[in-house]
Write a protein that holds these residues in place. Sequence first.
Motif, short mmCIF file in Angstrom:
data_model
loop_
_atom_site.label_atom_id
_atom_site.label_comp_id
_atom_site.label_asym_id
_atom_site.label_seq_id
_atom_site.Cartn_x
_atom_site.Cartn_y
_atom_site.Cartn_z
N ARG A 190 0.87 -1.18 0.00
CA ARG A 190 0.00 0.00 0.00
C ARG A 190 0.91 1.23 0.00
O ARG A 190 1.44 1.60 1.04
CB ARG A 190 -0.90 0.02 1.24
N THR A 191 1.09 1.83 -1.16
CA THR A 191 2.00 2.98 -1.24
C THR A 191 1.36 4.25 -0.69
O THR A 191 2.06 5.12 -0.15
CB THR A 191 2.43 3.23 -2.69
N HIS A 192 0.02 4.39 -0.81
CA HIS A 192 -0.66 5.62 -0.38
C HIS A 192 -1.91 5.26 0.41
O HIS A 192 -2.50 4.19 0.23
CB HIS A 192 -1.06 6.47 -1.60
N ASP A 193 -2.32 6.18 1.28
CA ASP A 193 -3.58 5.99 1.96
C ASP A 193 -4.73 6.53 1.10
O ASP A 193 -4.52 7.01 -0.02
CB ASP A 193 -3.56 6.62 3.36
N ARG A 194 -5.92 6.50 1.60
CA ARG A 194 -7.10 6.88 0.82
C ARG A 194 -7.11 8.37 0.46
O ARG A 194 -7.82 8.79 -0.45
CB ARG A 194 -8.37 6.54 1.59
N TYR A 195 -6.30 9.16 1.18
CA TYR A 195 -6.27 10.59 0.93
C TYR A 195 -5.10 11.00 0.04
O TYR A 195 -4.91 12.18 -0.23
CB TYR A 195 -6.18 11.34 2.26
N ILE B 155 9.02 2.45 -0.85
CA ILE B 155 8.92 1.10 -1.40
C ILE B 155 8.32 1.20 -2.80
O ILE B 155 7.16 1.60 -2.96
CB ILE B 155 8.05 0.21 -0.49
N MET B 156 9.12 0.87 -3.80
CA MET B 156 8.69 1.04 -5.18
C MET B 156 7.79 -0.11 -5.65
O MET B 156 6.80 0.11 -6.35
CB MET B 156 9.91 1.16 -6.10
#
Length: 560
Positions: free
Chosen positions: A84-89, A266-267
């Motif tokens: 999961r590179t990004h959260d929902r925002y 983390i790519m």
Amino acid sequence: MKRAAKTDNHASTRPEAPLTHDVFNQVPPLTGHDVSADPALVGGVKREDADWALGELRTLGTLAGSARAQEWGRLANECPPVLRTHDRYGNRIDEVEFHPVWHELMAVAVGHGLHATPWASPRPGAHVARAAKFYVWSQVEAGHGCPISMTYASVAALRHTRALASEWEPLLVSRNYDFGLRPAAAKRGALAGMAMTEKQGGSDVRANATKAEPLGDGTYAITGHKWFNSAPMCDVFLVLAQAPGGLSCFLLPRVLPDGSRNAMRIMRLKEKLGNRSNASAEVEYEGAVAFLVGEEGRGVRTIIEMVNMTRLDCVIGSAAGMRYGVTQAVHHTSHRKAFGREIAEQPLMRNVLADLVLESEAATAVMVRLAGATDKAIRGDTGEGALRRTALAAAKYWVCKRAPAHAAEALECLGGNGYVEESQMPRLFRESPLNGIWEGSGNVAALDVLRSTAKEPETLDAFFTEVGLAAGGDHRLDAAIREAKDSLTDTATIEYRARRVVEGLALVLQASLLVRHSHPAVADAFCASRLDPGRGLAFGTLPSGLDLDSIIDRATMKIA
């Protein structure tokens, strides 16, 4: 007025579905046993000062043999980690999400001290007890052993810088599994990973291009990439980077003391042949904050302490895989009939099974001996340290090299059933090459043996002193020891012959341990099959006249 119930007017005339066959001649699952009930393991643990841990080992072995733990292992591999590179925002979080059973496996491993706990124990044999537990629990699932192994190994490197060790070691040795990215001060326990390999270098870490710029406050800014970052969900990493003084080792935390995320991105997670339950990643550092471990320019020397510890775990992991494979093979063939009797009673299959047991026992014997040498070397025994220097690299080469062939043969003992995922044998087969690659592939390990013996002749003296303890126990071993010594004399061609030379060293070490400590039938068969220049190269080519019953019985698990 009640409505009449609906009826099926055709129910009485519909014929019952015929039974096409009875299910028989199928093998019951191998569950409800104690995985630690392994004579080679128990005997070695007693010899290497860790008999005080046998009760703990049985407790873990019983859990490892349970249907519940085996289901954890299955699910952890069928439901691999997700990045999961990004959260929902849209905020960058770089988190790895695992199936709940991964955390069950990790909690057991940490709770039983399979990670860095021995470093906090003054008790002789602490590292042997830990090795035995790692061997037993790895037979449930191998992938989660990666962060456990690196956490164990990290302490050896961290002790080069007292301040860092005093801050992190209490968390690394803690038996609390505390998953999640938080500052060290907010954690009850921590896990460590490592990042050495880059795209252009592979094993040649001196080709690393990642830069470390001093920030003037004792910290460094790390900028660059790593092609393999093992277990990126860990709390802290040992990283190699080019400082002004040369290639250096750094401690890089995921979360900084103020609670902010360090600039480690983390790519992607690697798509791997095996080890699917464990996350392996490519990462980028964008000025990530790190702390120098040891001295500038001495990064390889510093991190080699960690590598030597993880090399031991490569041997343990391969030995564990062999034990798992042969117990499954013996169990299956003992419950499956063909041509009127159990497959395990067929003469040729008995040859195969006994041969698989020999390979497994030899791997286990050398694994426990190396754990003992490690334990004693850490406590200041220079002779054991010298033995470990050569013997560990030789065993890393040979035991890990034998694992894939052993897994393939064990799988074949189950026939077509072994090729089906439900048997778990394909998972074992996919896992089997990993330890031969991790911490230096076969050529690297073989050449390391040659370098150590050339630069540190005392390591070779210690090696031959060790194998010499079995002198006179078997004439074939005596001859093989002489041949191993002779193989080292032609220095002009020795690098070309490195694999054959190191194979010979590993075999005489294994044979000497079996002659001294194992069942006579095992020692006799190993010397007859492994030390004979005219031996068959496939499993199942043992010569006639051996006590196969006694050998196979050592891999027959007793179901509760």
